[in-house]
Scaffold this motif. Structure first.
Motif, PDB file in Angstrom:
ATOM      1  N   ALA A  86       0.817  -1.214   0.000  1.00 26.96           N
ATOM      2  CA  ALA A  86       0.000   0.000   0.000  1.00 26.96           C
ATOM      3  C   ALA A  86       0.851   1.265   0.000  1.00 26.96           C
ATOM      4  N   ALA A  87       1.804   1.344   0.920  1.00 30.95           N
ATOM      5  CA  ALA A  87       2.598   2.574   1.061  1.00 30.95           C
ATOM      6  C   ALA A  87       3.508   2.776  -0.157  1.00 30.95           C
ATOM      7  N   GLY A  88       4.160   1.703  -0.595  1.00 30.95           N
ATOM      8  CA  GLY A  88       5.105   1.809  -1.714  1.00 30.95           C
ATOM      9  C   GLY A  88       4.412   2.225  -3.005  1.00 30.95           C
ATOM     10  N   LEU A 122      10.558  -1.951  -6.460  1.00 31.97           N
ATOM     11  CA  LEU A 122      11.030  -3.338  -6.398  1.00 31.97           C
ATOM     12  C   LEU A 122      10.242  -4.120  -5.349  1.00 31.97           C
ATOM     13  N   ASP A 123       9.888  -5.350  -5.660  1.00 36.25           N
ATOM     14  CA  ASP A 123       9.247  -6.218  -4.655  1.00 36.25           C
ATOM     15  C   ASP A 123       9.740  -7.631  -4.893  1.00 36.25           C
ATOM     16  N   HIS A 124       9.945  -8.366  -3.793  1.00 39.11           N
ATOM     17  CA  HIS A 124      10.444  -9.733  -3.975  1.00 39.11           C
ATOM     18  C   HIS A 124       9.337 -10.741  -4.289  1.00 39.11           C
ATOM     19  N   CYS A 132     -11.167  -5.303   1.052  1.00 41.13           N
ATOM     20  CA  CYS A 132     -10.282  -4.200   1.449  1.00 41.13           C
ATOM     21  C   CYS A 132     -11.007  -3.052   2.164  1.00 41.13           C
ATOM     22  N   ASN A 133     -10.817  -3.010   3.451  1.00 42.69           N
ATOM     23  CA  ASN A 133     -11.331  -1.885   4.248  1.00 42.69           C
ATOM     24  C   ASN A 133     -10.297  -0.768   4.095  1.00 42.69           C
ATOM     25  N   PHE A 134     -10.470   0.043   3.022  1.00 45.61           N
ATOM     26  CA  PHE A 134      -9.373   0.902   2.569  1.00 45.61           C
ATOM     27  C   PHE A 134      -9.184   2.192   3.358  1.00 45.61           C
ATOM     28  N   ALA A 169       6.203 -11.097   4.087  1.00 48.41           N
ATOM     29  CA  ALA A 169       6.708 -10.187   5.120  1.00 48.41           C
ATOM     30  C   ALA A 169       8.163 -10.526   5.437  1.00 48.41           C
ATOM     31  N   SER A 170       8.974  -9.503   5.646  1.00 43.76           N
ATOM     32  CA  SER A 170      10.382  -9.744   5.987  1.00 43.76           C
ATOM     33  C   SER A 170      10.883  -8.643   6.904  1.00 43.76           C
ATOM     34  N   ALA A 171      12.034  -8.897   7.510  1.00 42.99           N
ATOM     35  CA  ALA A 171      12.626  -7.918   8.440  1.00 42.99           C
ATOM     36  C   ALA A 171      13.509  -6.924   7.693  1.00 42.99           C
ATOM     37  N   GLY A 174       4.884   3.537   5.891  1.00 41.25           N
ATOM     38  CA  GLY A 174       3.964   2.418   6.099  1.00 41.25           C
ATOM     39  C   GLY A 174       4.236   1.678   7.395  1.00 41.25           C
ATOM     40  N   GLU A 175       3.989   0.393   7.347  1.00 38.04           N
ATOM     41  CA  GLU A 175       3.987  -0.415   8.569  1.00 38.04           C
ATOM     42  C   GLU A 175       5.377  -0.626   9.161  1.00 38.04           C
ATOM     43  N   VAL A 176       6.426  -0.462   8.385  1.00 35.58           N
ATOM     44  CA  VAL A 176       7.790  -0.642   8.907  1.00 35.58           C
ATOM     45  C   VAL A 176       8.102   0.396   9.983  1.00 35.58           C
ATOM     46  N   ASN A 231      -4.994   1.334   9.238  1.00 36.25           N
ATOM     47  CA  ASN A 231      -3.625   1.001   8.823  1.00 36.25           C
ATOM     48  C   ASN A 231      -3.390   1.320   7.357  1.00 36.25           C
ATOM     49  N   PHE A 232      -4.393   1.077   6.521  1.00 43.78           N
ATOM     50  CA  PHE A 232      -4.214   1.490   5.126  1.00 43.78           C
ATOM     51  C   PHE A 232      -4.128   3.007   5.021  1.00 43.78           C
ATOM     52  N   GLN A 233      -4.948   3.716   5.810  1.00 38.42           N
ATOM     53  CA  GLN A 233      -4.880   5.182   5.704  1.00 38.42           C
ATOM     54  C   GLN A 233      -3.482   5.673   6.090  1.00 38.42           C
TER      55      GLN A 233
HETATM   56  P1  FDA Z   1       2.801  -4.220   2.989  1.00 38.13           P
HETATM   57  O1  FDA Z   1       3.041  -5.388   3.889  1.00 38.13           O
HETATM   58  O2  FDA Z   1       1.453  -4.038   2.448  1.00 38.13           O
HETATM   59  O3  FDA Z   1       3.797  -4.255   1.757  1.00 38.13           O
HETATM   60  C1  FDA Z   1       5.158  -4.553   1.916  1.00 38.13           C
HETATM   61  C2  FDA Z   1       5.665  -5.080   0.605  1.00 38.13           C
HETATM   62  O4  FDA Z   1       7.071  -5.220   0.713  1.00 38.13           O
HETATM   63  C3  FDA Z   1       5.125  -6.453   0.243  1.00 38.13           C
HETATM   64  O5  FDA Z   1       4.614  -6.421  -1.063  1.00 38.13           O
HETATM   65  C4  FDA Z   1       6.326  -7.379   0.383  1.00 38.13           C
HETATM   66  O6  FDA Z   1       6.292  -8.423  -0.583  1.00 38.13           O
HETATM   67  C5  FDA Z   1       7.470  -6.437   0.125  1.00 38.13           C
HETATM   68  N1  FDA Z   1       8.716  -6.854   0.769  1.00 38.13           N
HETATM   69  C6  FDA Z   1       8.909  -7.250   2.035  1.00 38.13           C
HETATM   70  N2  FDA Z   1      10.191  -7.552   2.228  1.00 38.13           N
HETATM   71  C7  FDA Z   1      10.838  -7.341   1.068  1.00 38.13           C
HETATM   72  C8  FDA Z   1      12.169  -7.508   0.649  1.00 38.13           C
HETATM   73  N3  FDA Z   1      13.097  -7.957   1.489  1.00 38.13           N
HETATM   74  N4  FDA Z   1      12.501  -7.224  -0.640  1.00 38.13           N
HETATM   75  C9  FDA Z   1      11.549  -6.785  -1.504  1.00 38.13           C
HETATM   76  N5  FDA Z   1      10.253  -6.616  -1.176  1.00 38.13           N
HETATM   77  C10 FDA Z   1       9.898  -6.886   0.125  1.00 38.13           C
HETATM   78  N6  FDA Z   1      -5.497  -2.720   7.095  1.00 38.13           N
HETATM   79  C11 FDA Z   1      -6.557  -1.932   6.842  1.00 38.13           C
HETATM   80  O7  FDA Z   1      -6.463  -0.711   7.005  1.00 38.13           O
HETATM   81  N7  FDA Z   1      -7.745  -2.484   6.405  1.00 38.13           N
HETATM   82  C12 FDA Z   1      -7.897  -3.832   6.206  1.00 38.13           C
HETATM   83  O8  FDA Z   1      -8.953  -4.295   5.740  1.00 38.13           O
HETATM   84  C13 FDA Z   1      -6.790  -4.669   6.522  1.00 38.13           C
HETATM   85  N8  FDA Z   1      -6.916  -6.011   6.404  1.00 38.13           N
HETATM   86  C14 FDA Z   1      -5.814  -6.813   6.614  1.00 38.13           C
HETATM   87  C15 FDA Z   1      -5.948  -8.202   6.476  1.00 38.13           C
HETATM   88  C16 FDA Z   1      -4.850  -9.013   6.656  1.00 38.13           C
HETATM   89  C17 FDA Z   1      -5.005 -10.495   6.541  1.00 38.13           C
HETATM   90  C18 FDA Z   1      -3.586  -8.440   7.002  1.00 38.13           C
HETATM   91  C19 FDA Z   1      -2.362  -9.289   7.168  1.00 38.13           C
HETATM   92  C20 FDA Z   1      -3.460  -7.071   7.160  1.00 38.13           C
HETATM   93  C21 FDA Z   1      -4.582  -6.246   6.981  1.00 38.13           C
HETATM   94  N9  FDA Z   1      -4.483  -4.862   7.156  1.00 38.13           N
HETATM   95  C22 FDA Z   1      -5.587  -4.077   6.929  1.00 38.13           C
HETATM   96  C23 FDA Z   1      -3.191  -4.200   7.471  1.00 38.13           C
HETATM   97  C24 FDA Z   1      -2.577  -3.676   6.182  1.00 38.13           C
HETATM   98  O9  FDA Z   1      -2.574  -4.699   5.212  1.00 38.13           O
HETATM   99  C25 FDA Z   1      -1.165  -3.168   6.408  1.00 38.13           C
HETATM  100  O10 FDA Z   1      -1.143  -2.242   7.450  1.00 38.13           O
HETATM  101  C26 FDA Z   1      -0.626  -2.517   5.134  1.00 38.13           C
HETATM  102  O11 FDA Z   1      -0.638  -3.456   4.093  1.00 38.13           O
HETATM  103  C27 FDA Z   1       0.783  -1.991   5.329  1.00 38.13           C
HETATM  104  O12 FDA Z   1       1.225  -1.473   4.118  1.00 38.13           O
HETATM  105  P2  FDA Z   1       2.767  -1.428   3.758  1.00 38.13           P
HETATM  106  O13 FDA Z   1       2.836  -0.964   2.353  1.00 38.13           O
HETATM  107  O14 FDA Z   1       3.524  -0.710   4.786  1.00 38.13           O
HETATM  108  O15 FDA Z   1       3.253  -2.949   3.836  1.00 38.13           O
END
Ligand code: FDA
Length: 395
Positions: free
Chosen positions: A13-15, A32-34, A50-52, A169-171, A367-369, A380-382
């Protein structure tokens, strides 16, 4: 070495939001995404719809060591901005409850919308890119992946938290932060179901499937009025997910099964009804049966009898049990099922306006990091949209 203005790691979402915004400013952006697919968490979010965002976004709905940090980004790019974007793309949506907005059709609509925004802004997306190293060079960074070497002026870390390792997900983000000397606050699973202690399994495991409205309260006094769901593994439902973010190992959670005063009202309305019968009309019957077998009830030594026979001391004890039913979880289900990760890159290290690291020019975390976690319900999406947009104006 191929050179870009901006490299963003993480196509969530954030990227995606950051990439589209930076591209619109004329920046040459590589995302880039893995993973094999873009926006995998968006696709599975909100039960596939998606509760966006949420109509009632406000800073107090976010957990962060510095609660003021979220204010700037949330004010610069609001829920109304994201709703306008959704409407611009003709995506139908509805409010489910408590201001939570969901797609009518599918979460894929949101991913398609963000990808279209990126395409229109000239963003290049490369999937299956495994980052091997990130180094500072000249005024920017070198990024080495399994198949290419890149350089960029601005590097944005949008790799999310630790929840749901099965979908990528990764660290990575925490490691990059530490590599550059930025503080990372301890992480733990949030918005996650509780598991039961062995002592509670005996009485509560059989309740799997039972659900009821409650108010859940943490030891710190945070309260959520939502529903509680008993499962085969423990307790879940929105009330539990919400309170889990405020819970520390070893603490108990209080559940208001019935508001205080309800029994007193019951006594005046149904004086001849026995307690169990009356309770069976107020709460799921299976739960009532289970409550009567639990230590906190048997220890009171109060028997089941017509309501009018209870003396004030007994009434007070029963009212307390029903309005503040204590449960000490054994733990949480952890990152495997958690929706979010609490903790992360310390916000004191970042500009709240741009998300850039204060001591590493042109390095951004969004974003979430970052150590920002919202409530359940689109928060969280907002945060991801607002932080991604803010960085997108600066990179
Ligand atoms: P996000 O996790 O979305 O993206 C990170 C990206 O980085 C991924 O595509 C991953 O593949 C990539 N990545 C990770 N490590 C990498 C690496 N080493 N190299 C390359 N790429 C890498 N929130 C909300 O507001 N409403 C909702 O309805 C929901 N529902 C929901 C359901 C479920 C099952 C989960 C697990 C989570 C939710 N959330 C949610 C939370 C929401 O999904 C979350 O807060 C956001 O996706 C965070 O967005 P980010 O872009 O920060 O990380």
């Amino acid at each position: 070495m191929k050179s870009w203005d901006v490299i963003i790691v993480g196509g969530g979402a954030a990227g995606l939001m950051c990439a589209a915004e930076a591209g619109k400013r004329g920046r040459r952006v590589l995302l880039l995404d893995h993973g094999k697919r873009i926006g995998r968490k968006i696709i599975m979010s909100g039960g596939g719809r998606c509760n966006f965002t949420n109509y009632f976004i406000e800073p107090s709905a976010f957990l962060c060591a510095n609660p003021h940090f979220v204010k700037s980004a949330l004010a610069r790019y609001t829920q109304w901005d994201f709703i306008a974007l959704v409407e611009k793309h003709g995506i139908a949506y509805h409010e489910k409850t408590l201001g939570q907005l969901f797609c009518d059709d599918s979460a894929q609509n949101i991913v398609d919308m963000l990808v279209k925004e990126c395409e229109d802004a000239g963003v290049t997306i490369r999937l299956r890119s495994h980052i091997e190293s990130v180094e500072q060079q000249d005024e920017g960074f070198a990024v080495i992946t399994n198949n290419e070497q890149y350089s960029c002026q601005s590097l944005v870390v949008a790799s999310g938290g630790l929840s749901m390792p099965k979908i990528g997900a990764s660290a990575f983000g925490y490691q990059v932060a530490e590599q550059f000397g930025l503080k990372v606050l301890p992480t733990r699973a949030g918005l996650v179901p509780f598991t039961l202690q062995p002592v509670d399994k005996a009485t509560l495991e059989s309740l799997a499937g039972v659900s009821l409205p409650v108010v859940a309260e943490s030891e710190g006094g945070t309260r959520f009025a939502e529903s509680l769901l008993f499962t085969h593994r423990g307790v879940s439902g929105p009330a539990v997910l919400q309170i889990s973010s405020y819970w520390q190992a070893g603490e108990q959670v209080l559940f208001e099964l019935l508001p205080e005063g309800r029994l007193t009202q019951g006594i005046s309305e149904h004086p001849n009804q026995e307690l169990k019968t009356w309770l069976g009309h107020q709460l799921p019957k299976r739960l009532v049966e289970a409550l009567f077998t639990r230590d906190e009830w048997t220890q009171t030594k109060i028997s089941n009898k017509p309501l009018k026979q209870y003396v004030p001391k007994e009434i007070a004890a029963i009212e307390k049990l029903l309005s503040a039913w204590p449960l000490k979880p054994g733990g949480t289900e952890g990152y495997r099922t958690a929706e979010v990760t609490l903790g992360g890159v310390d916000t004191n290290e970042l500009s709240s306006k741009t998300m850039m690291a204060k001591k590493v020019p042109n390095l951004y975390f969004i974003g979430e990091v970052v150590d920002v976690t919202g409530w359940l319900g689109g928060y969280n999406f907002q945060w991801a949209w607002s932080a991604g947009w803010s960085a997108g104006q600066s990179v």
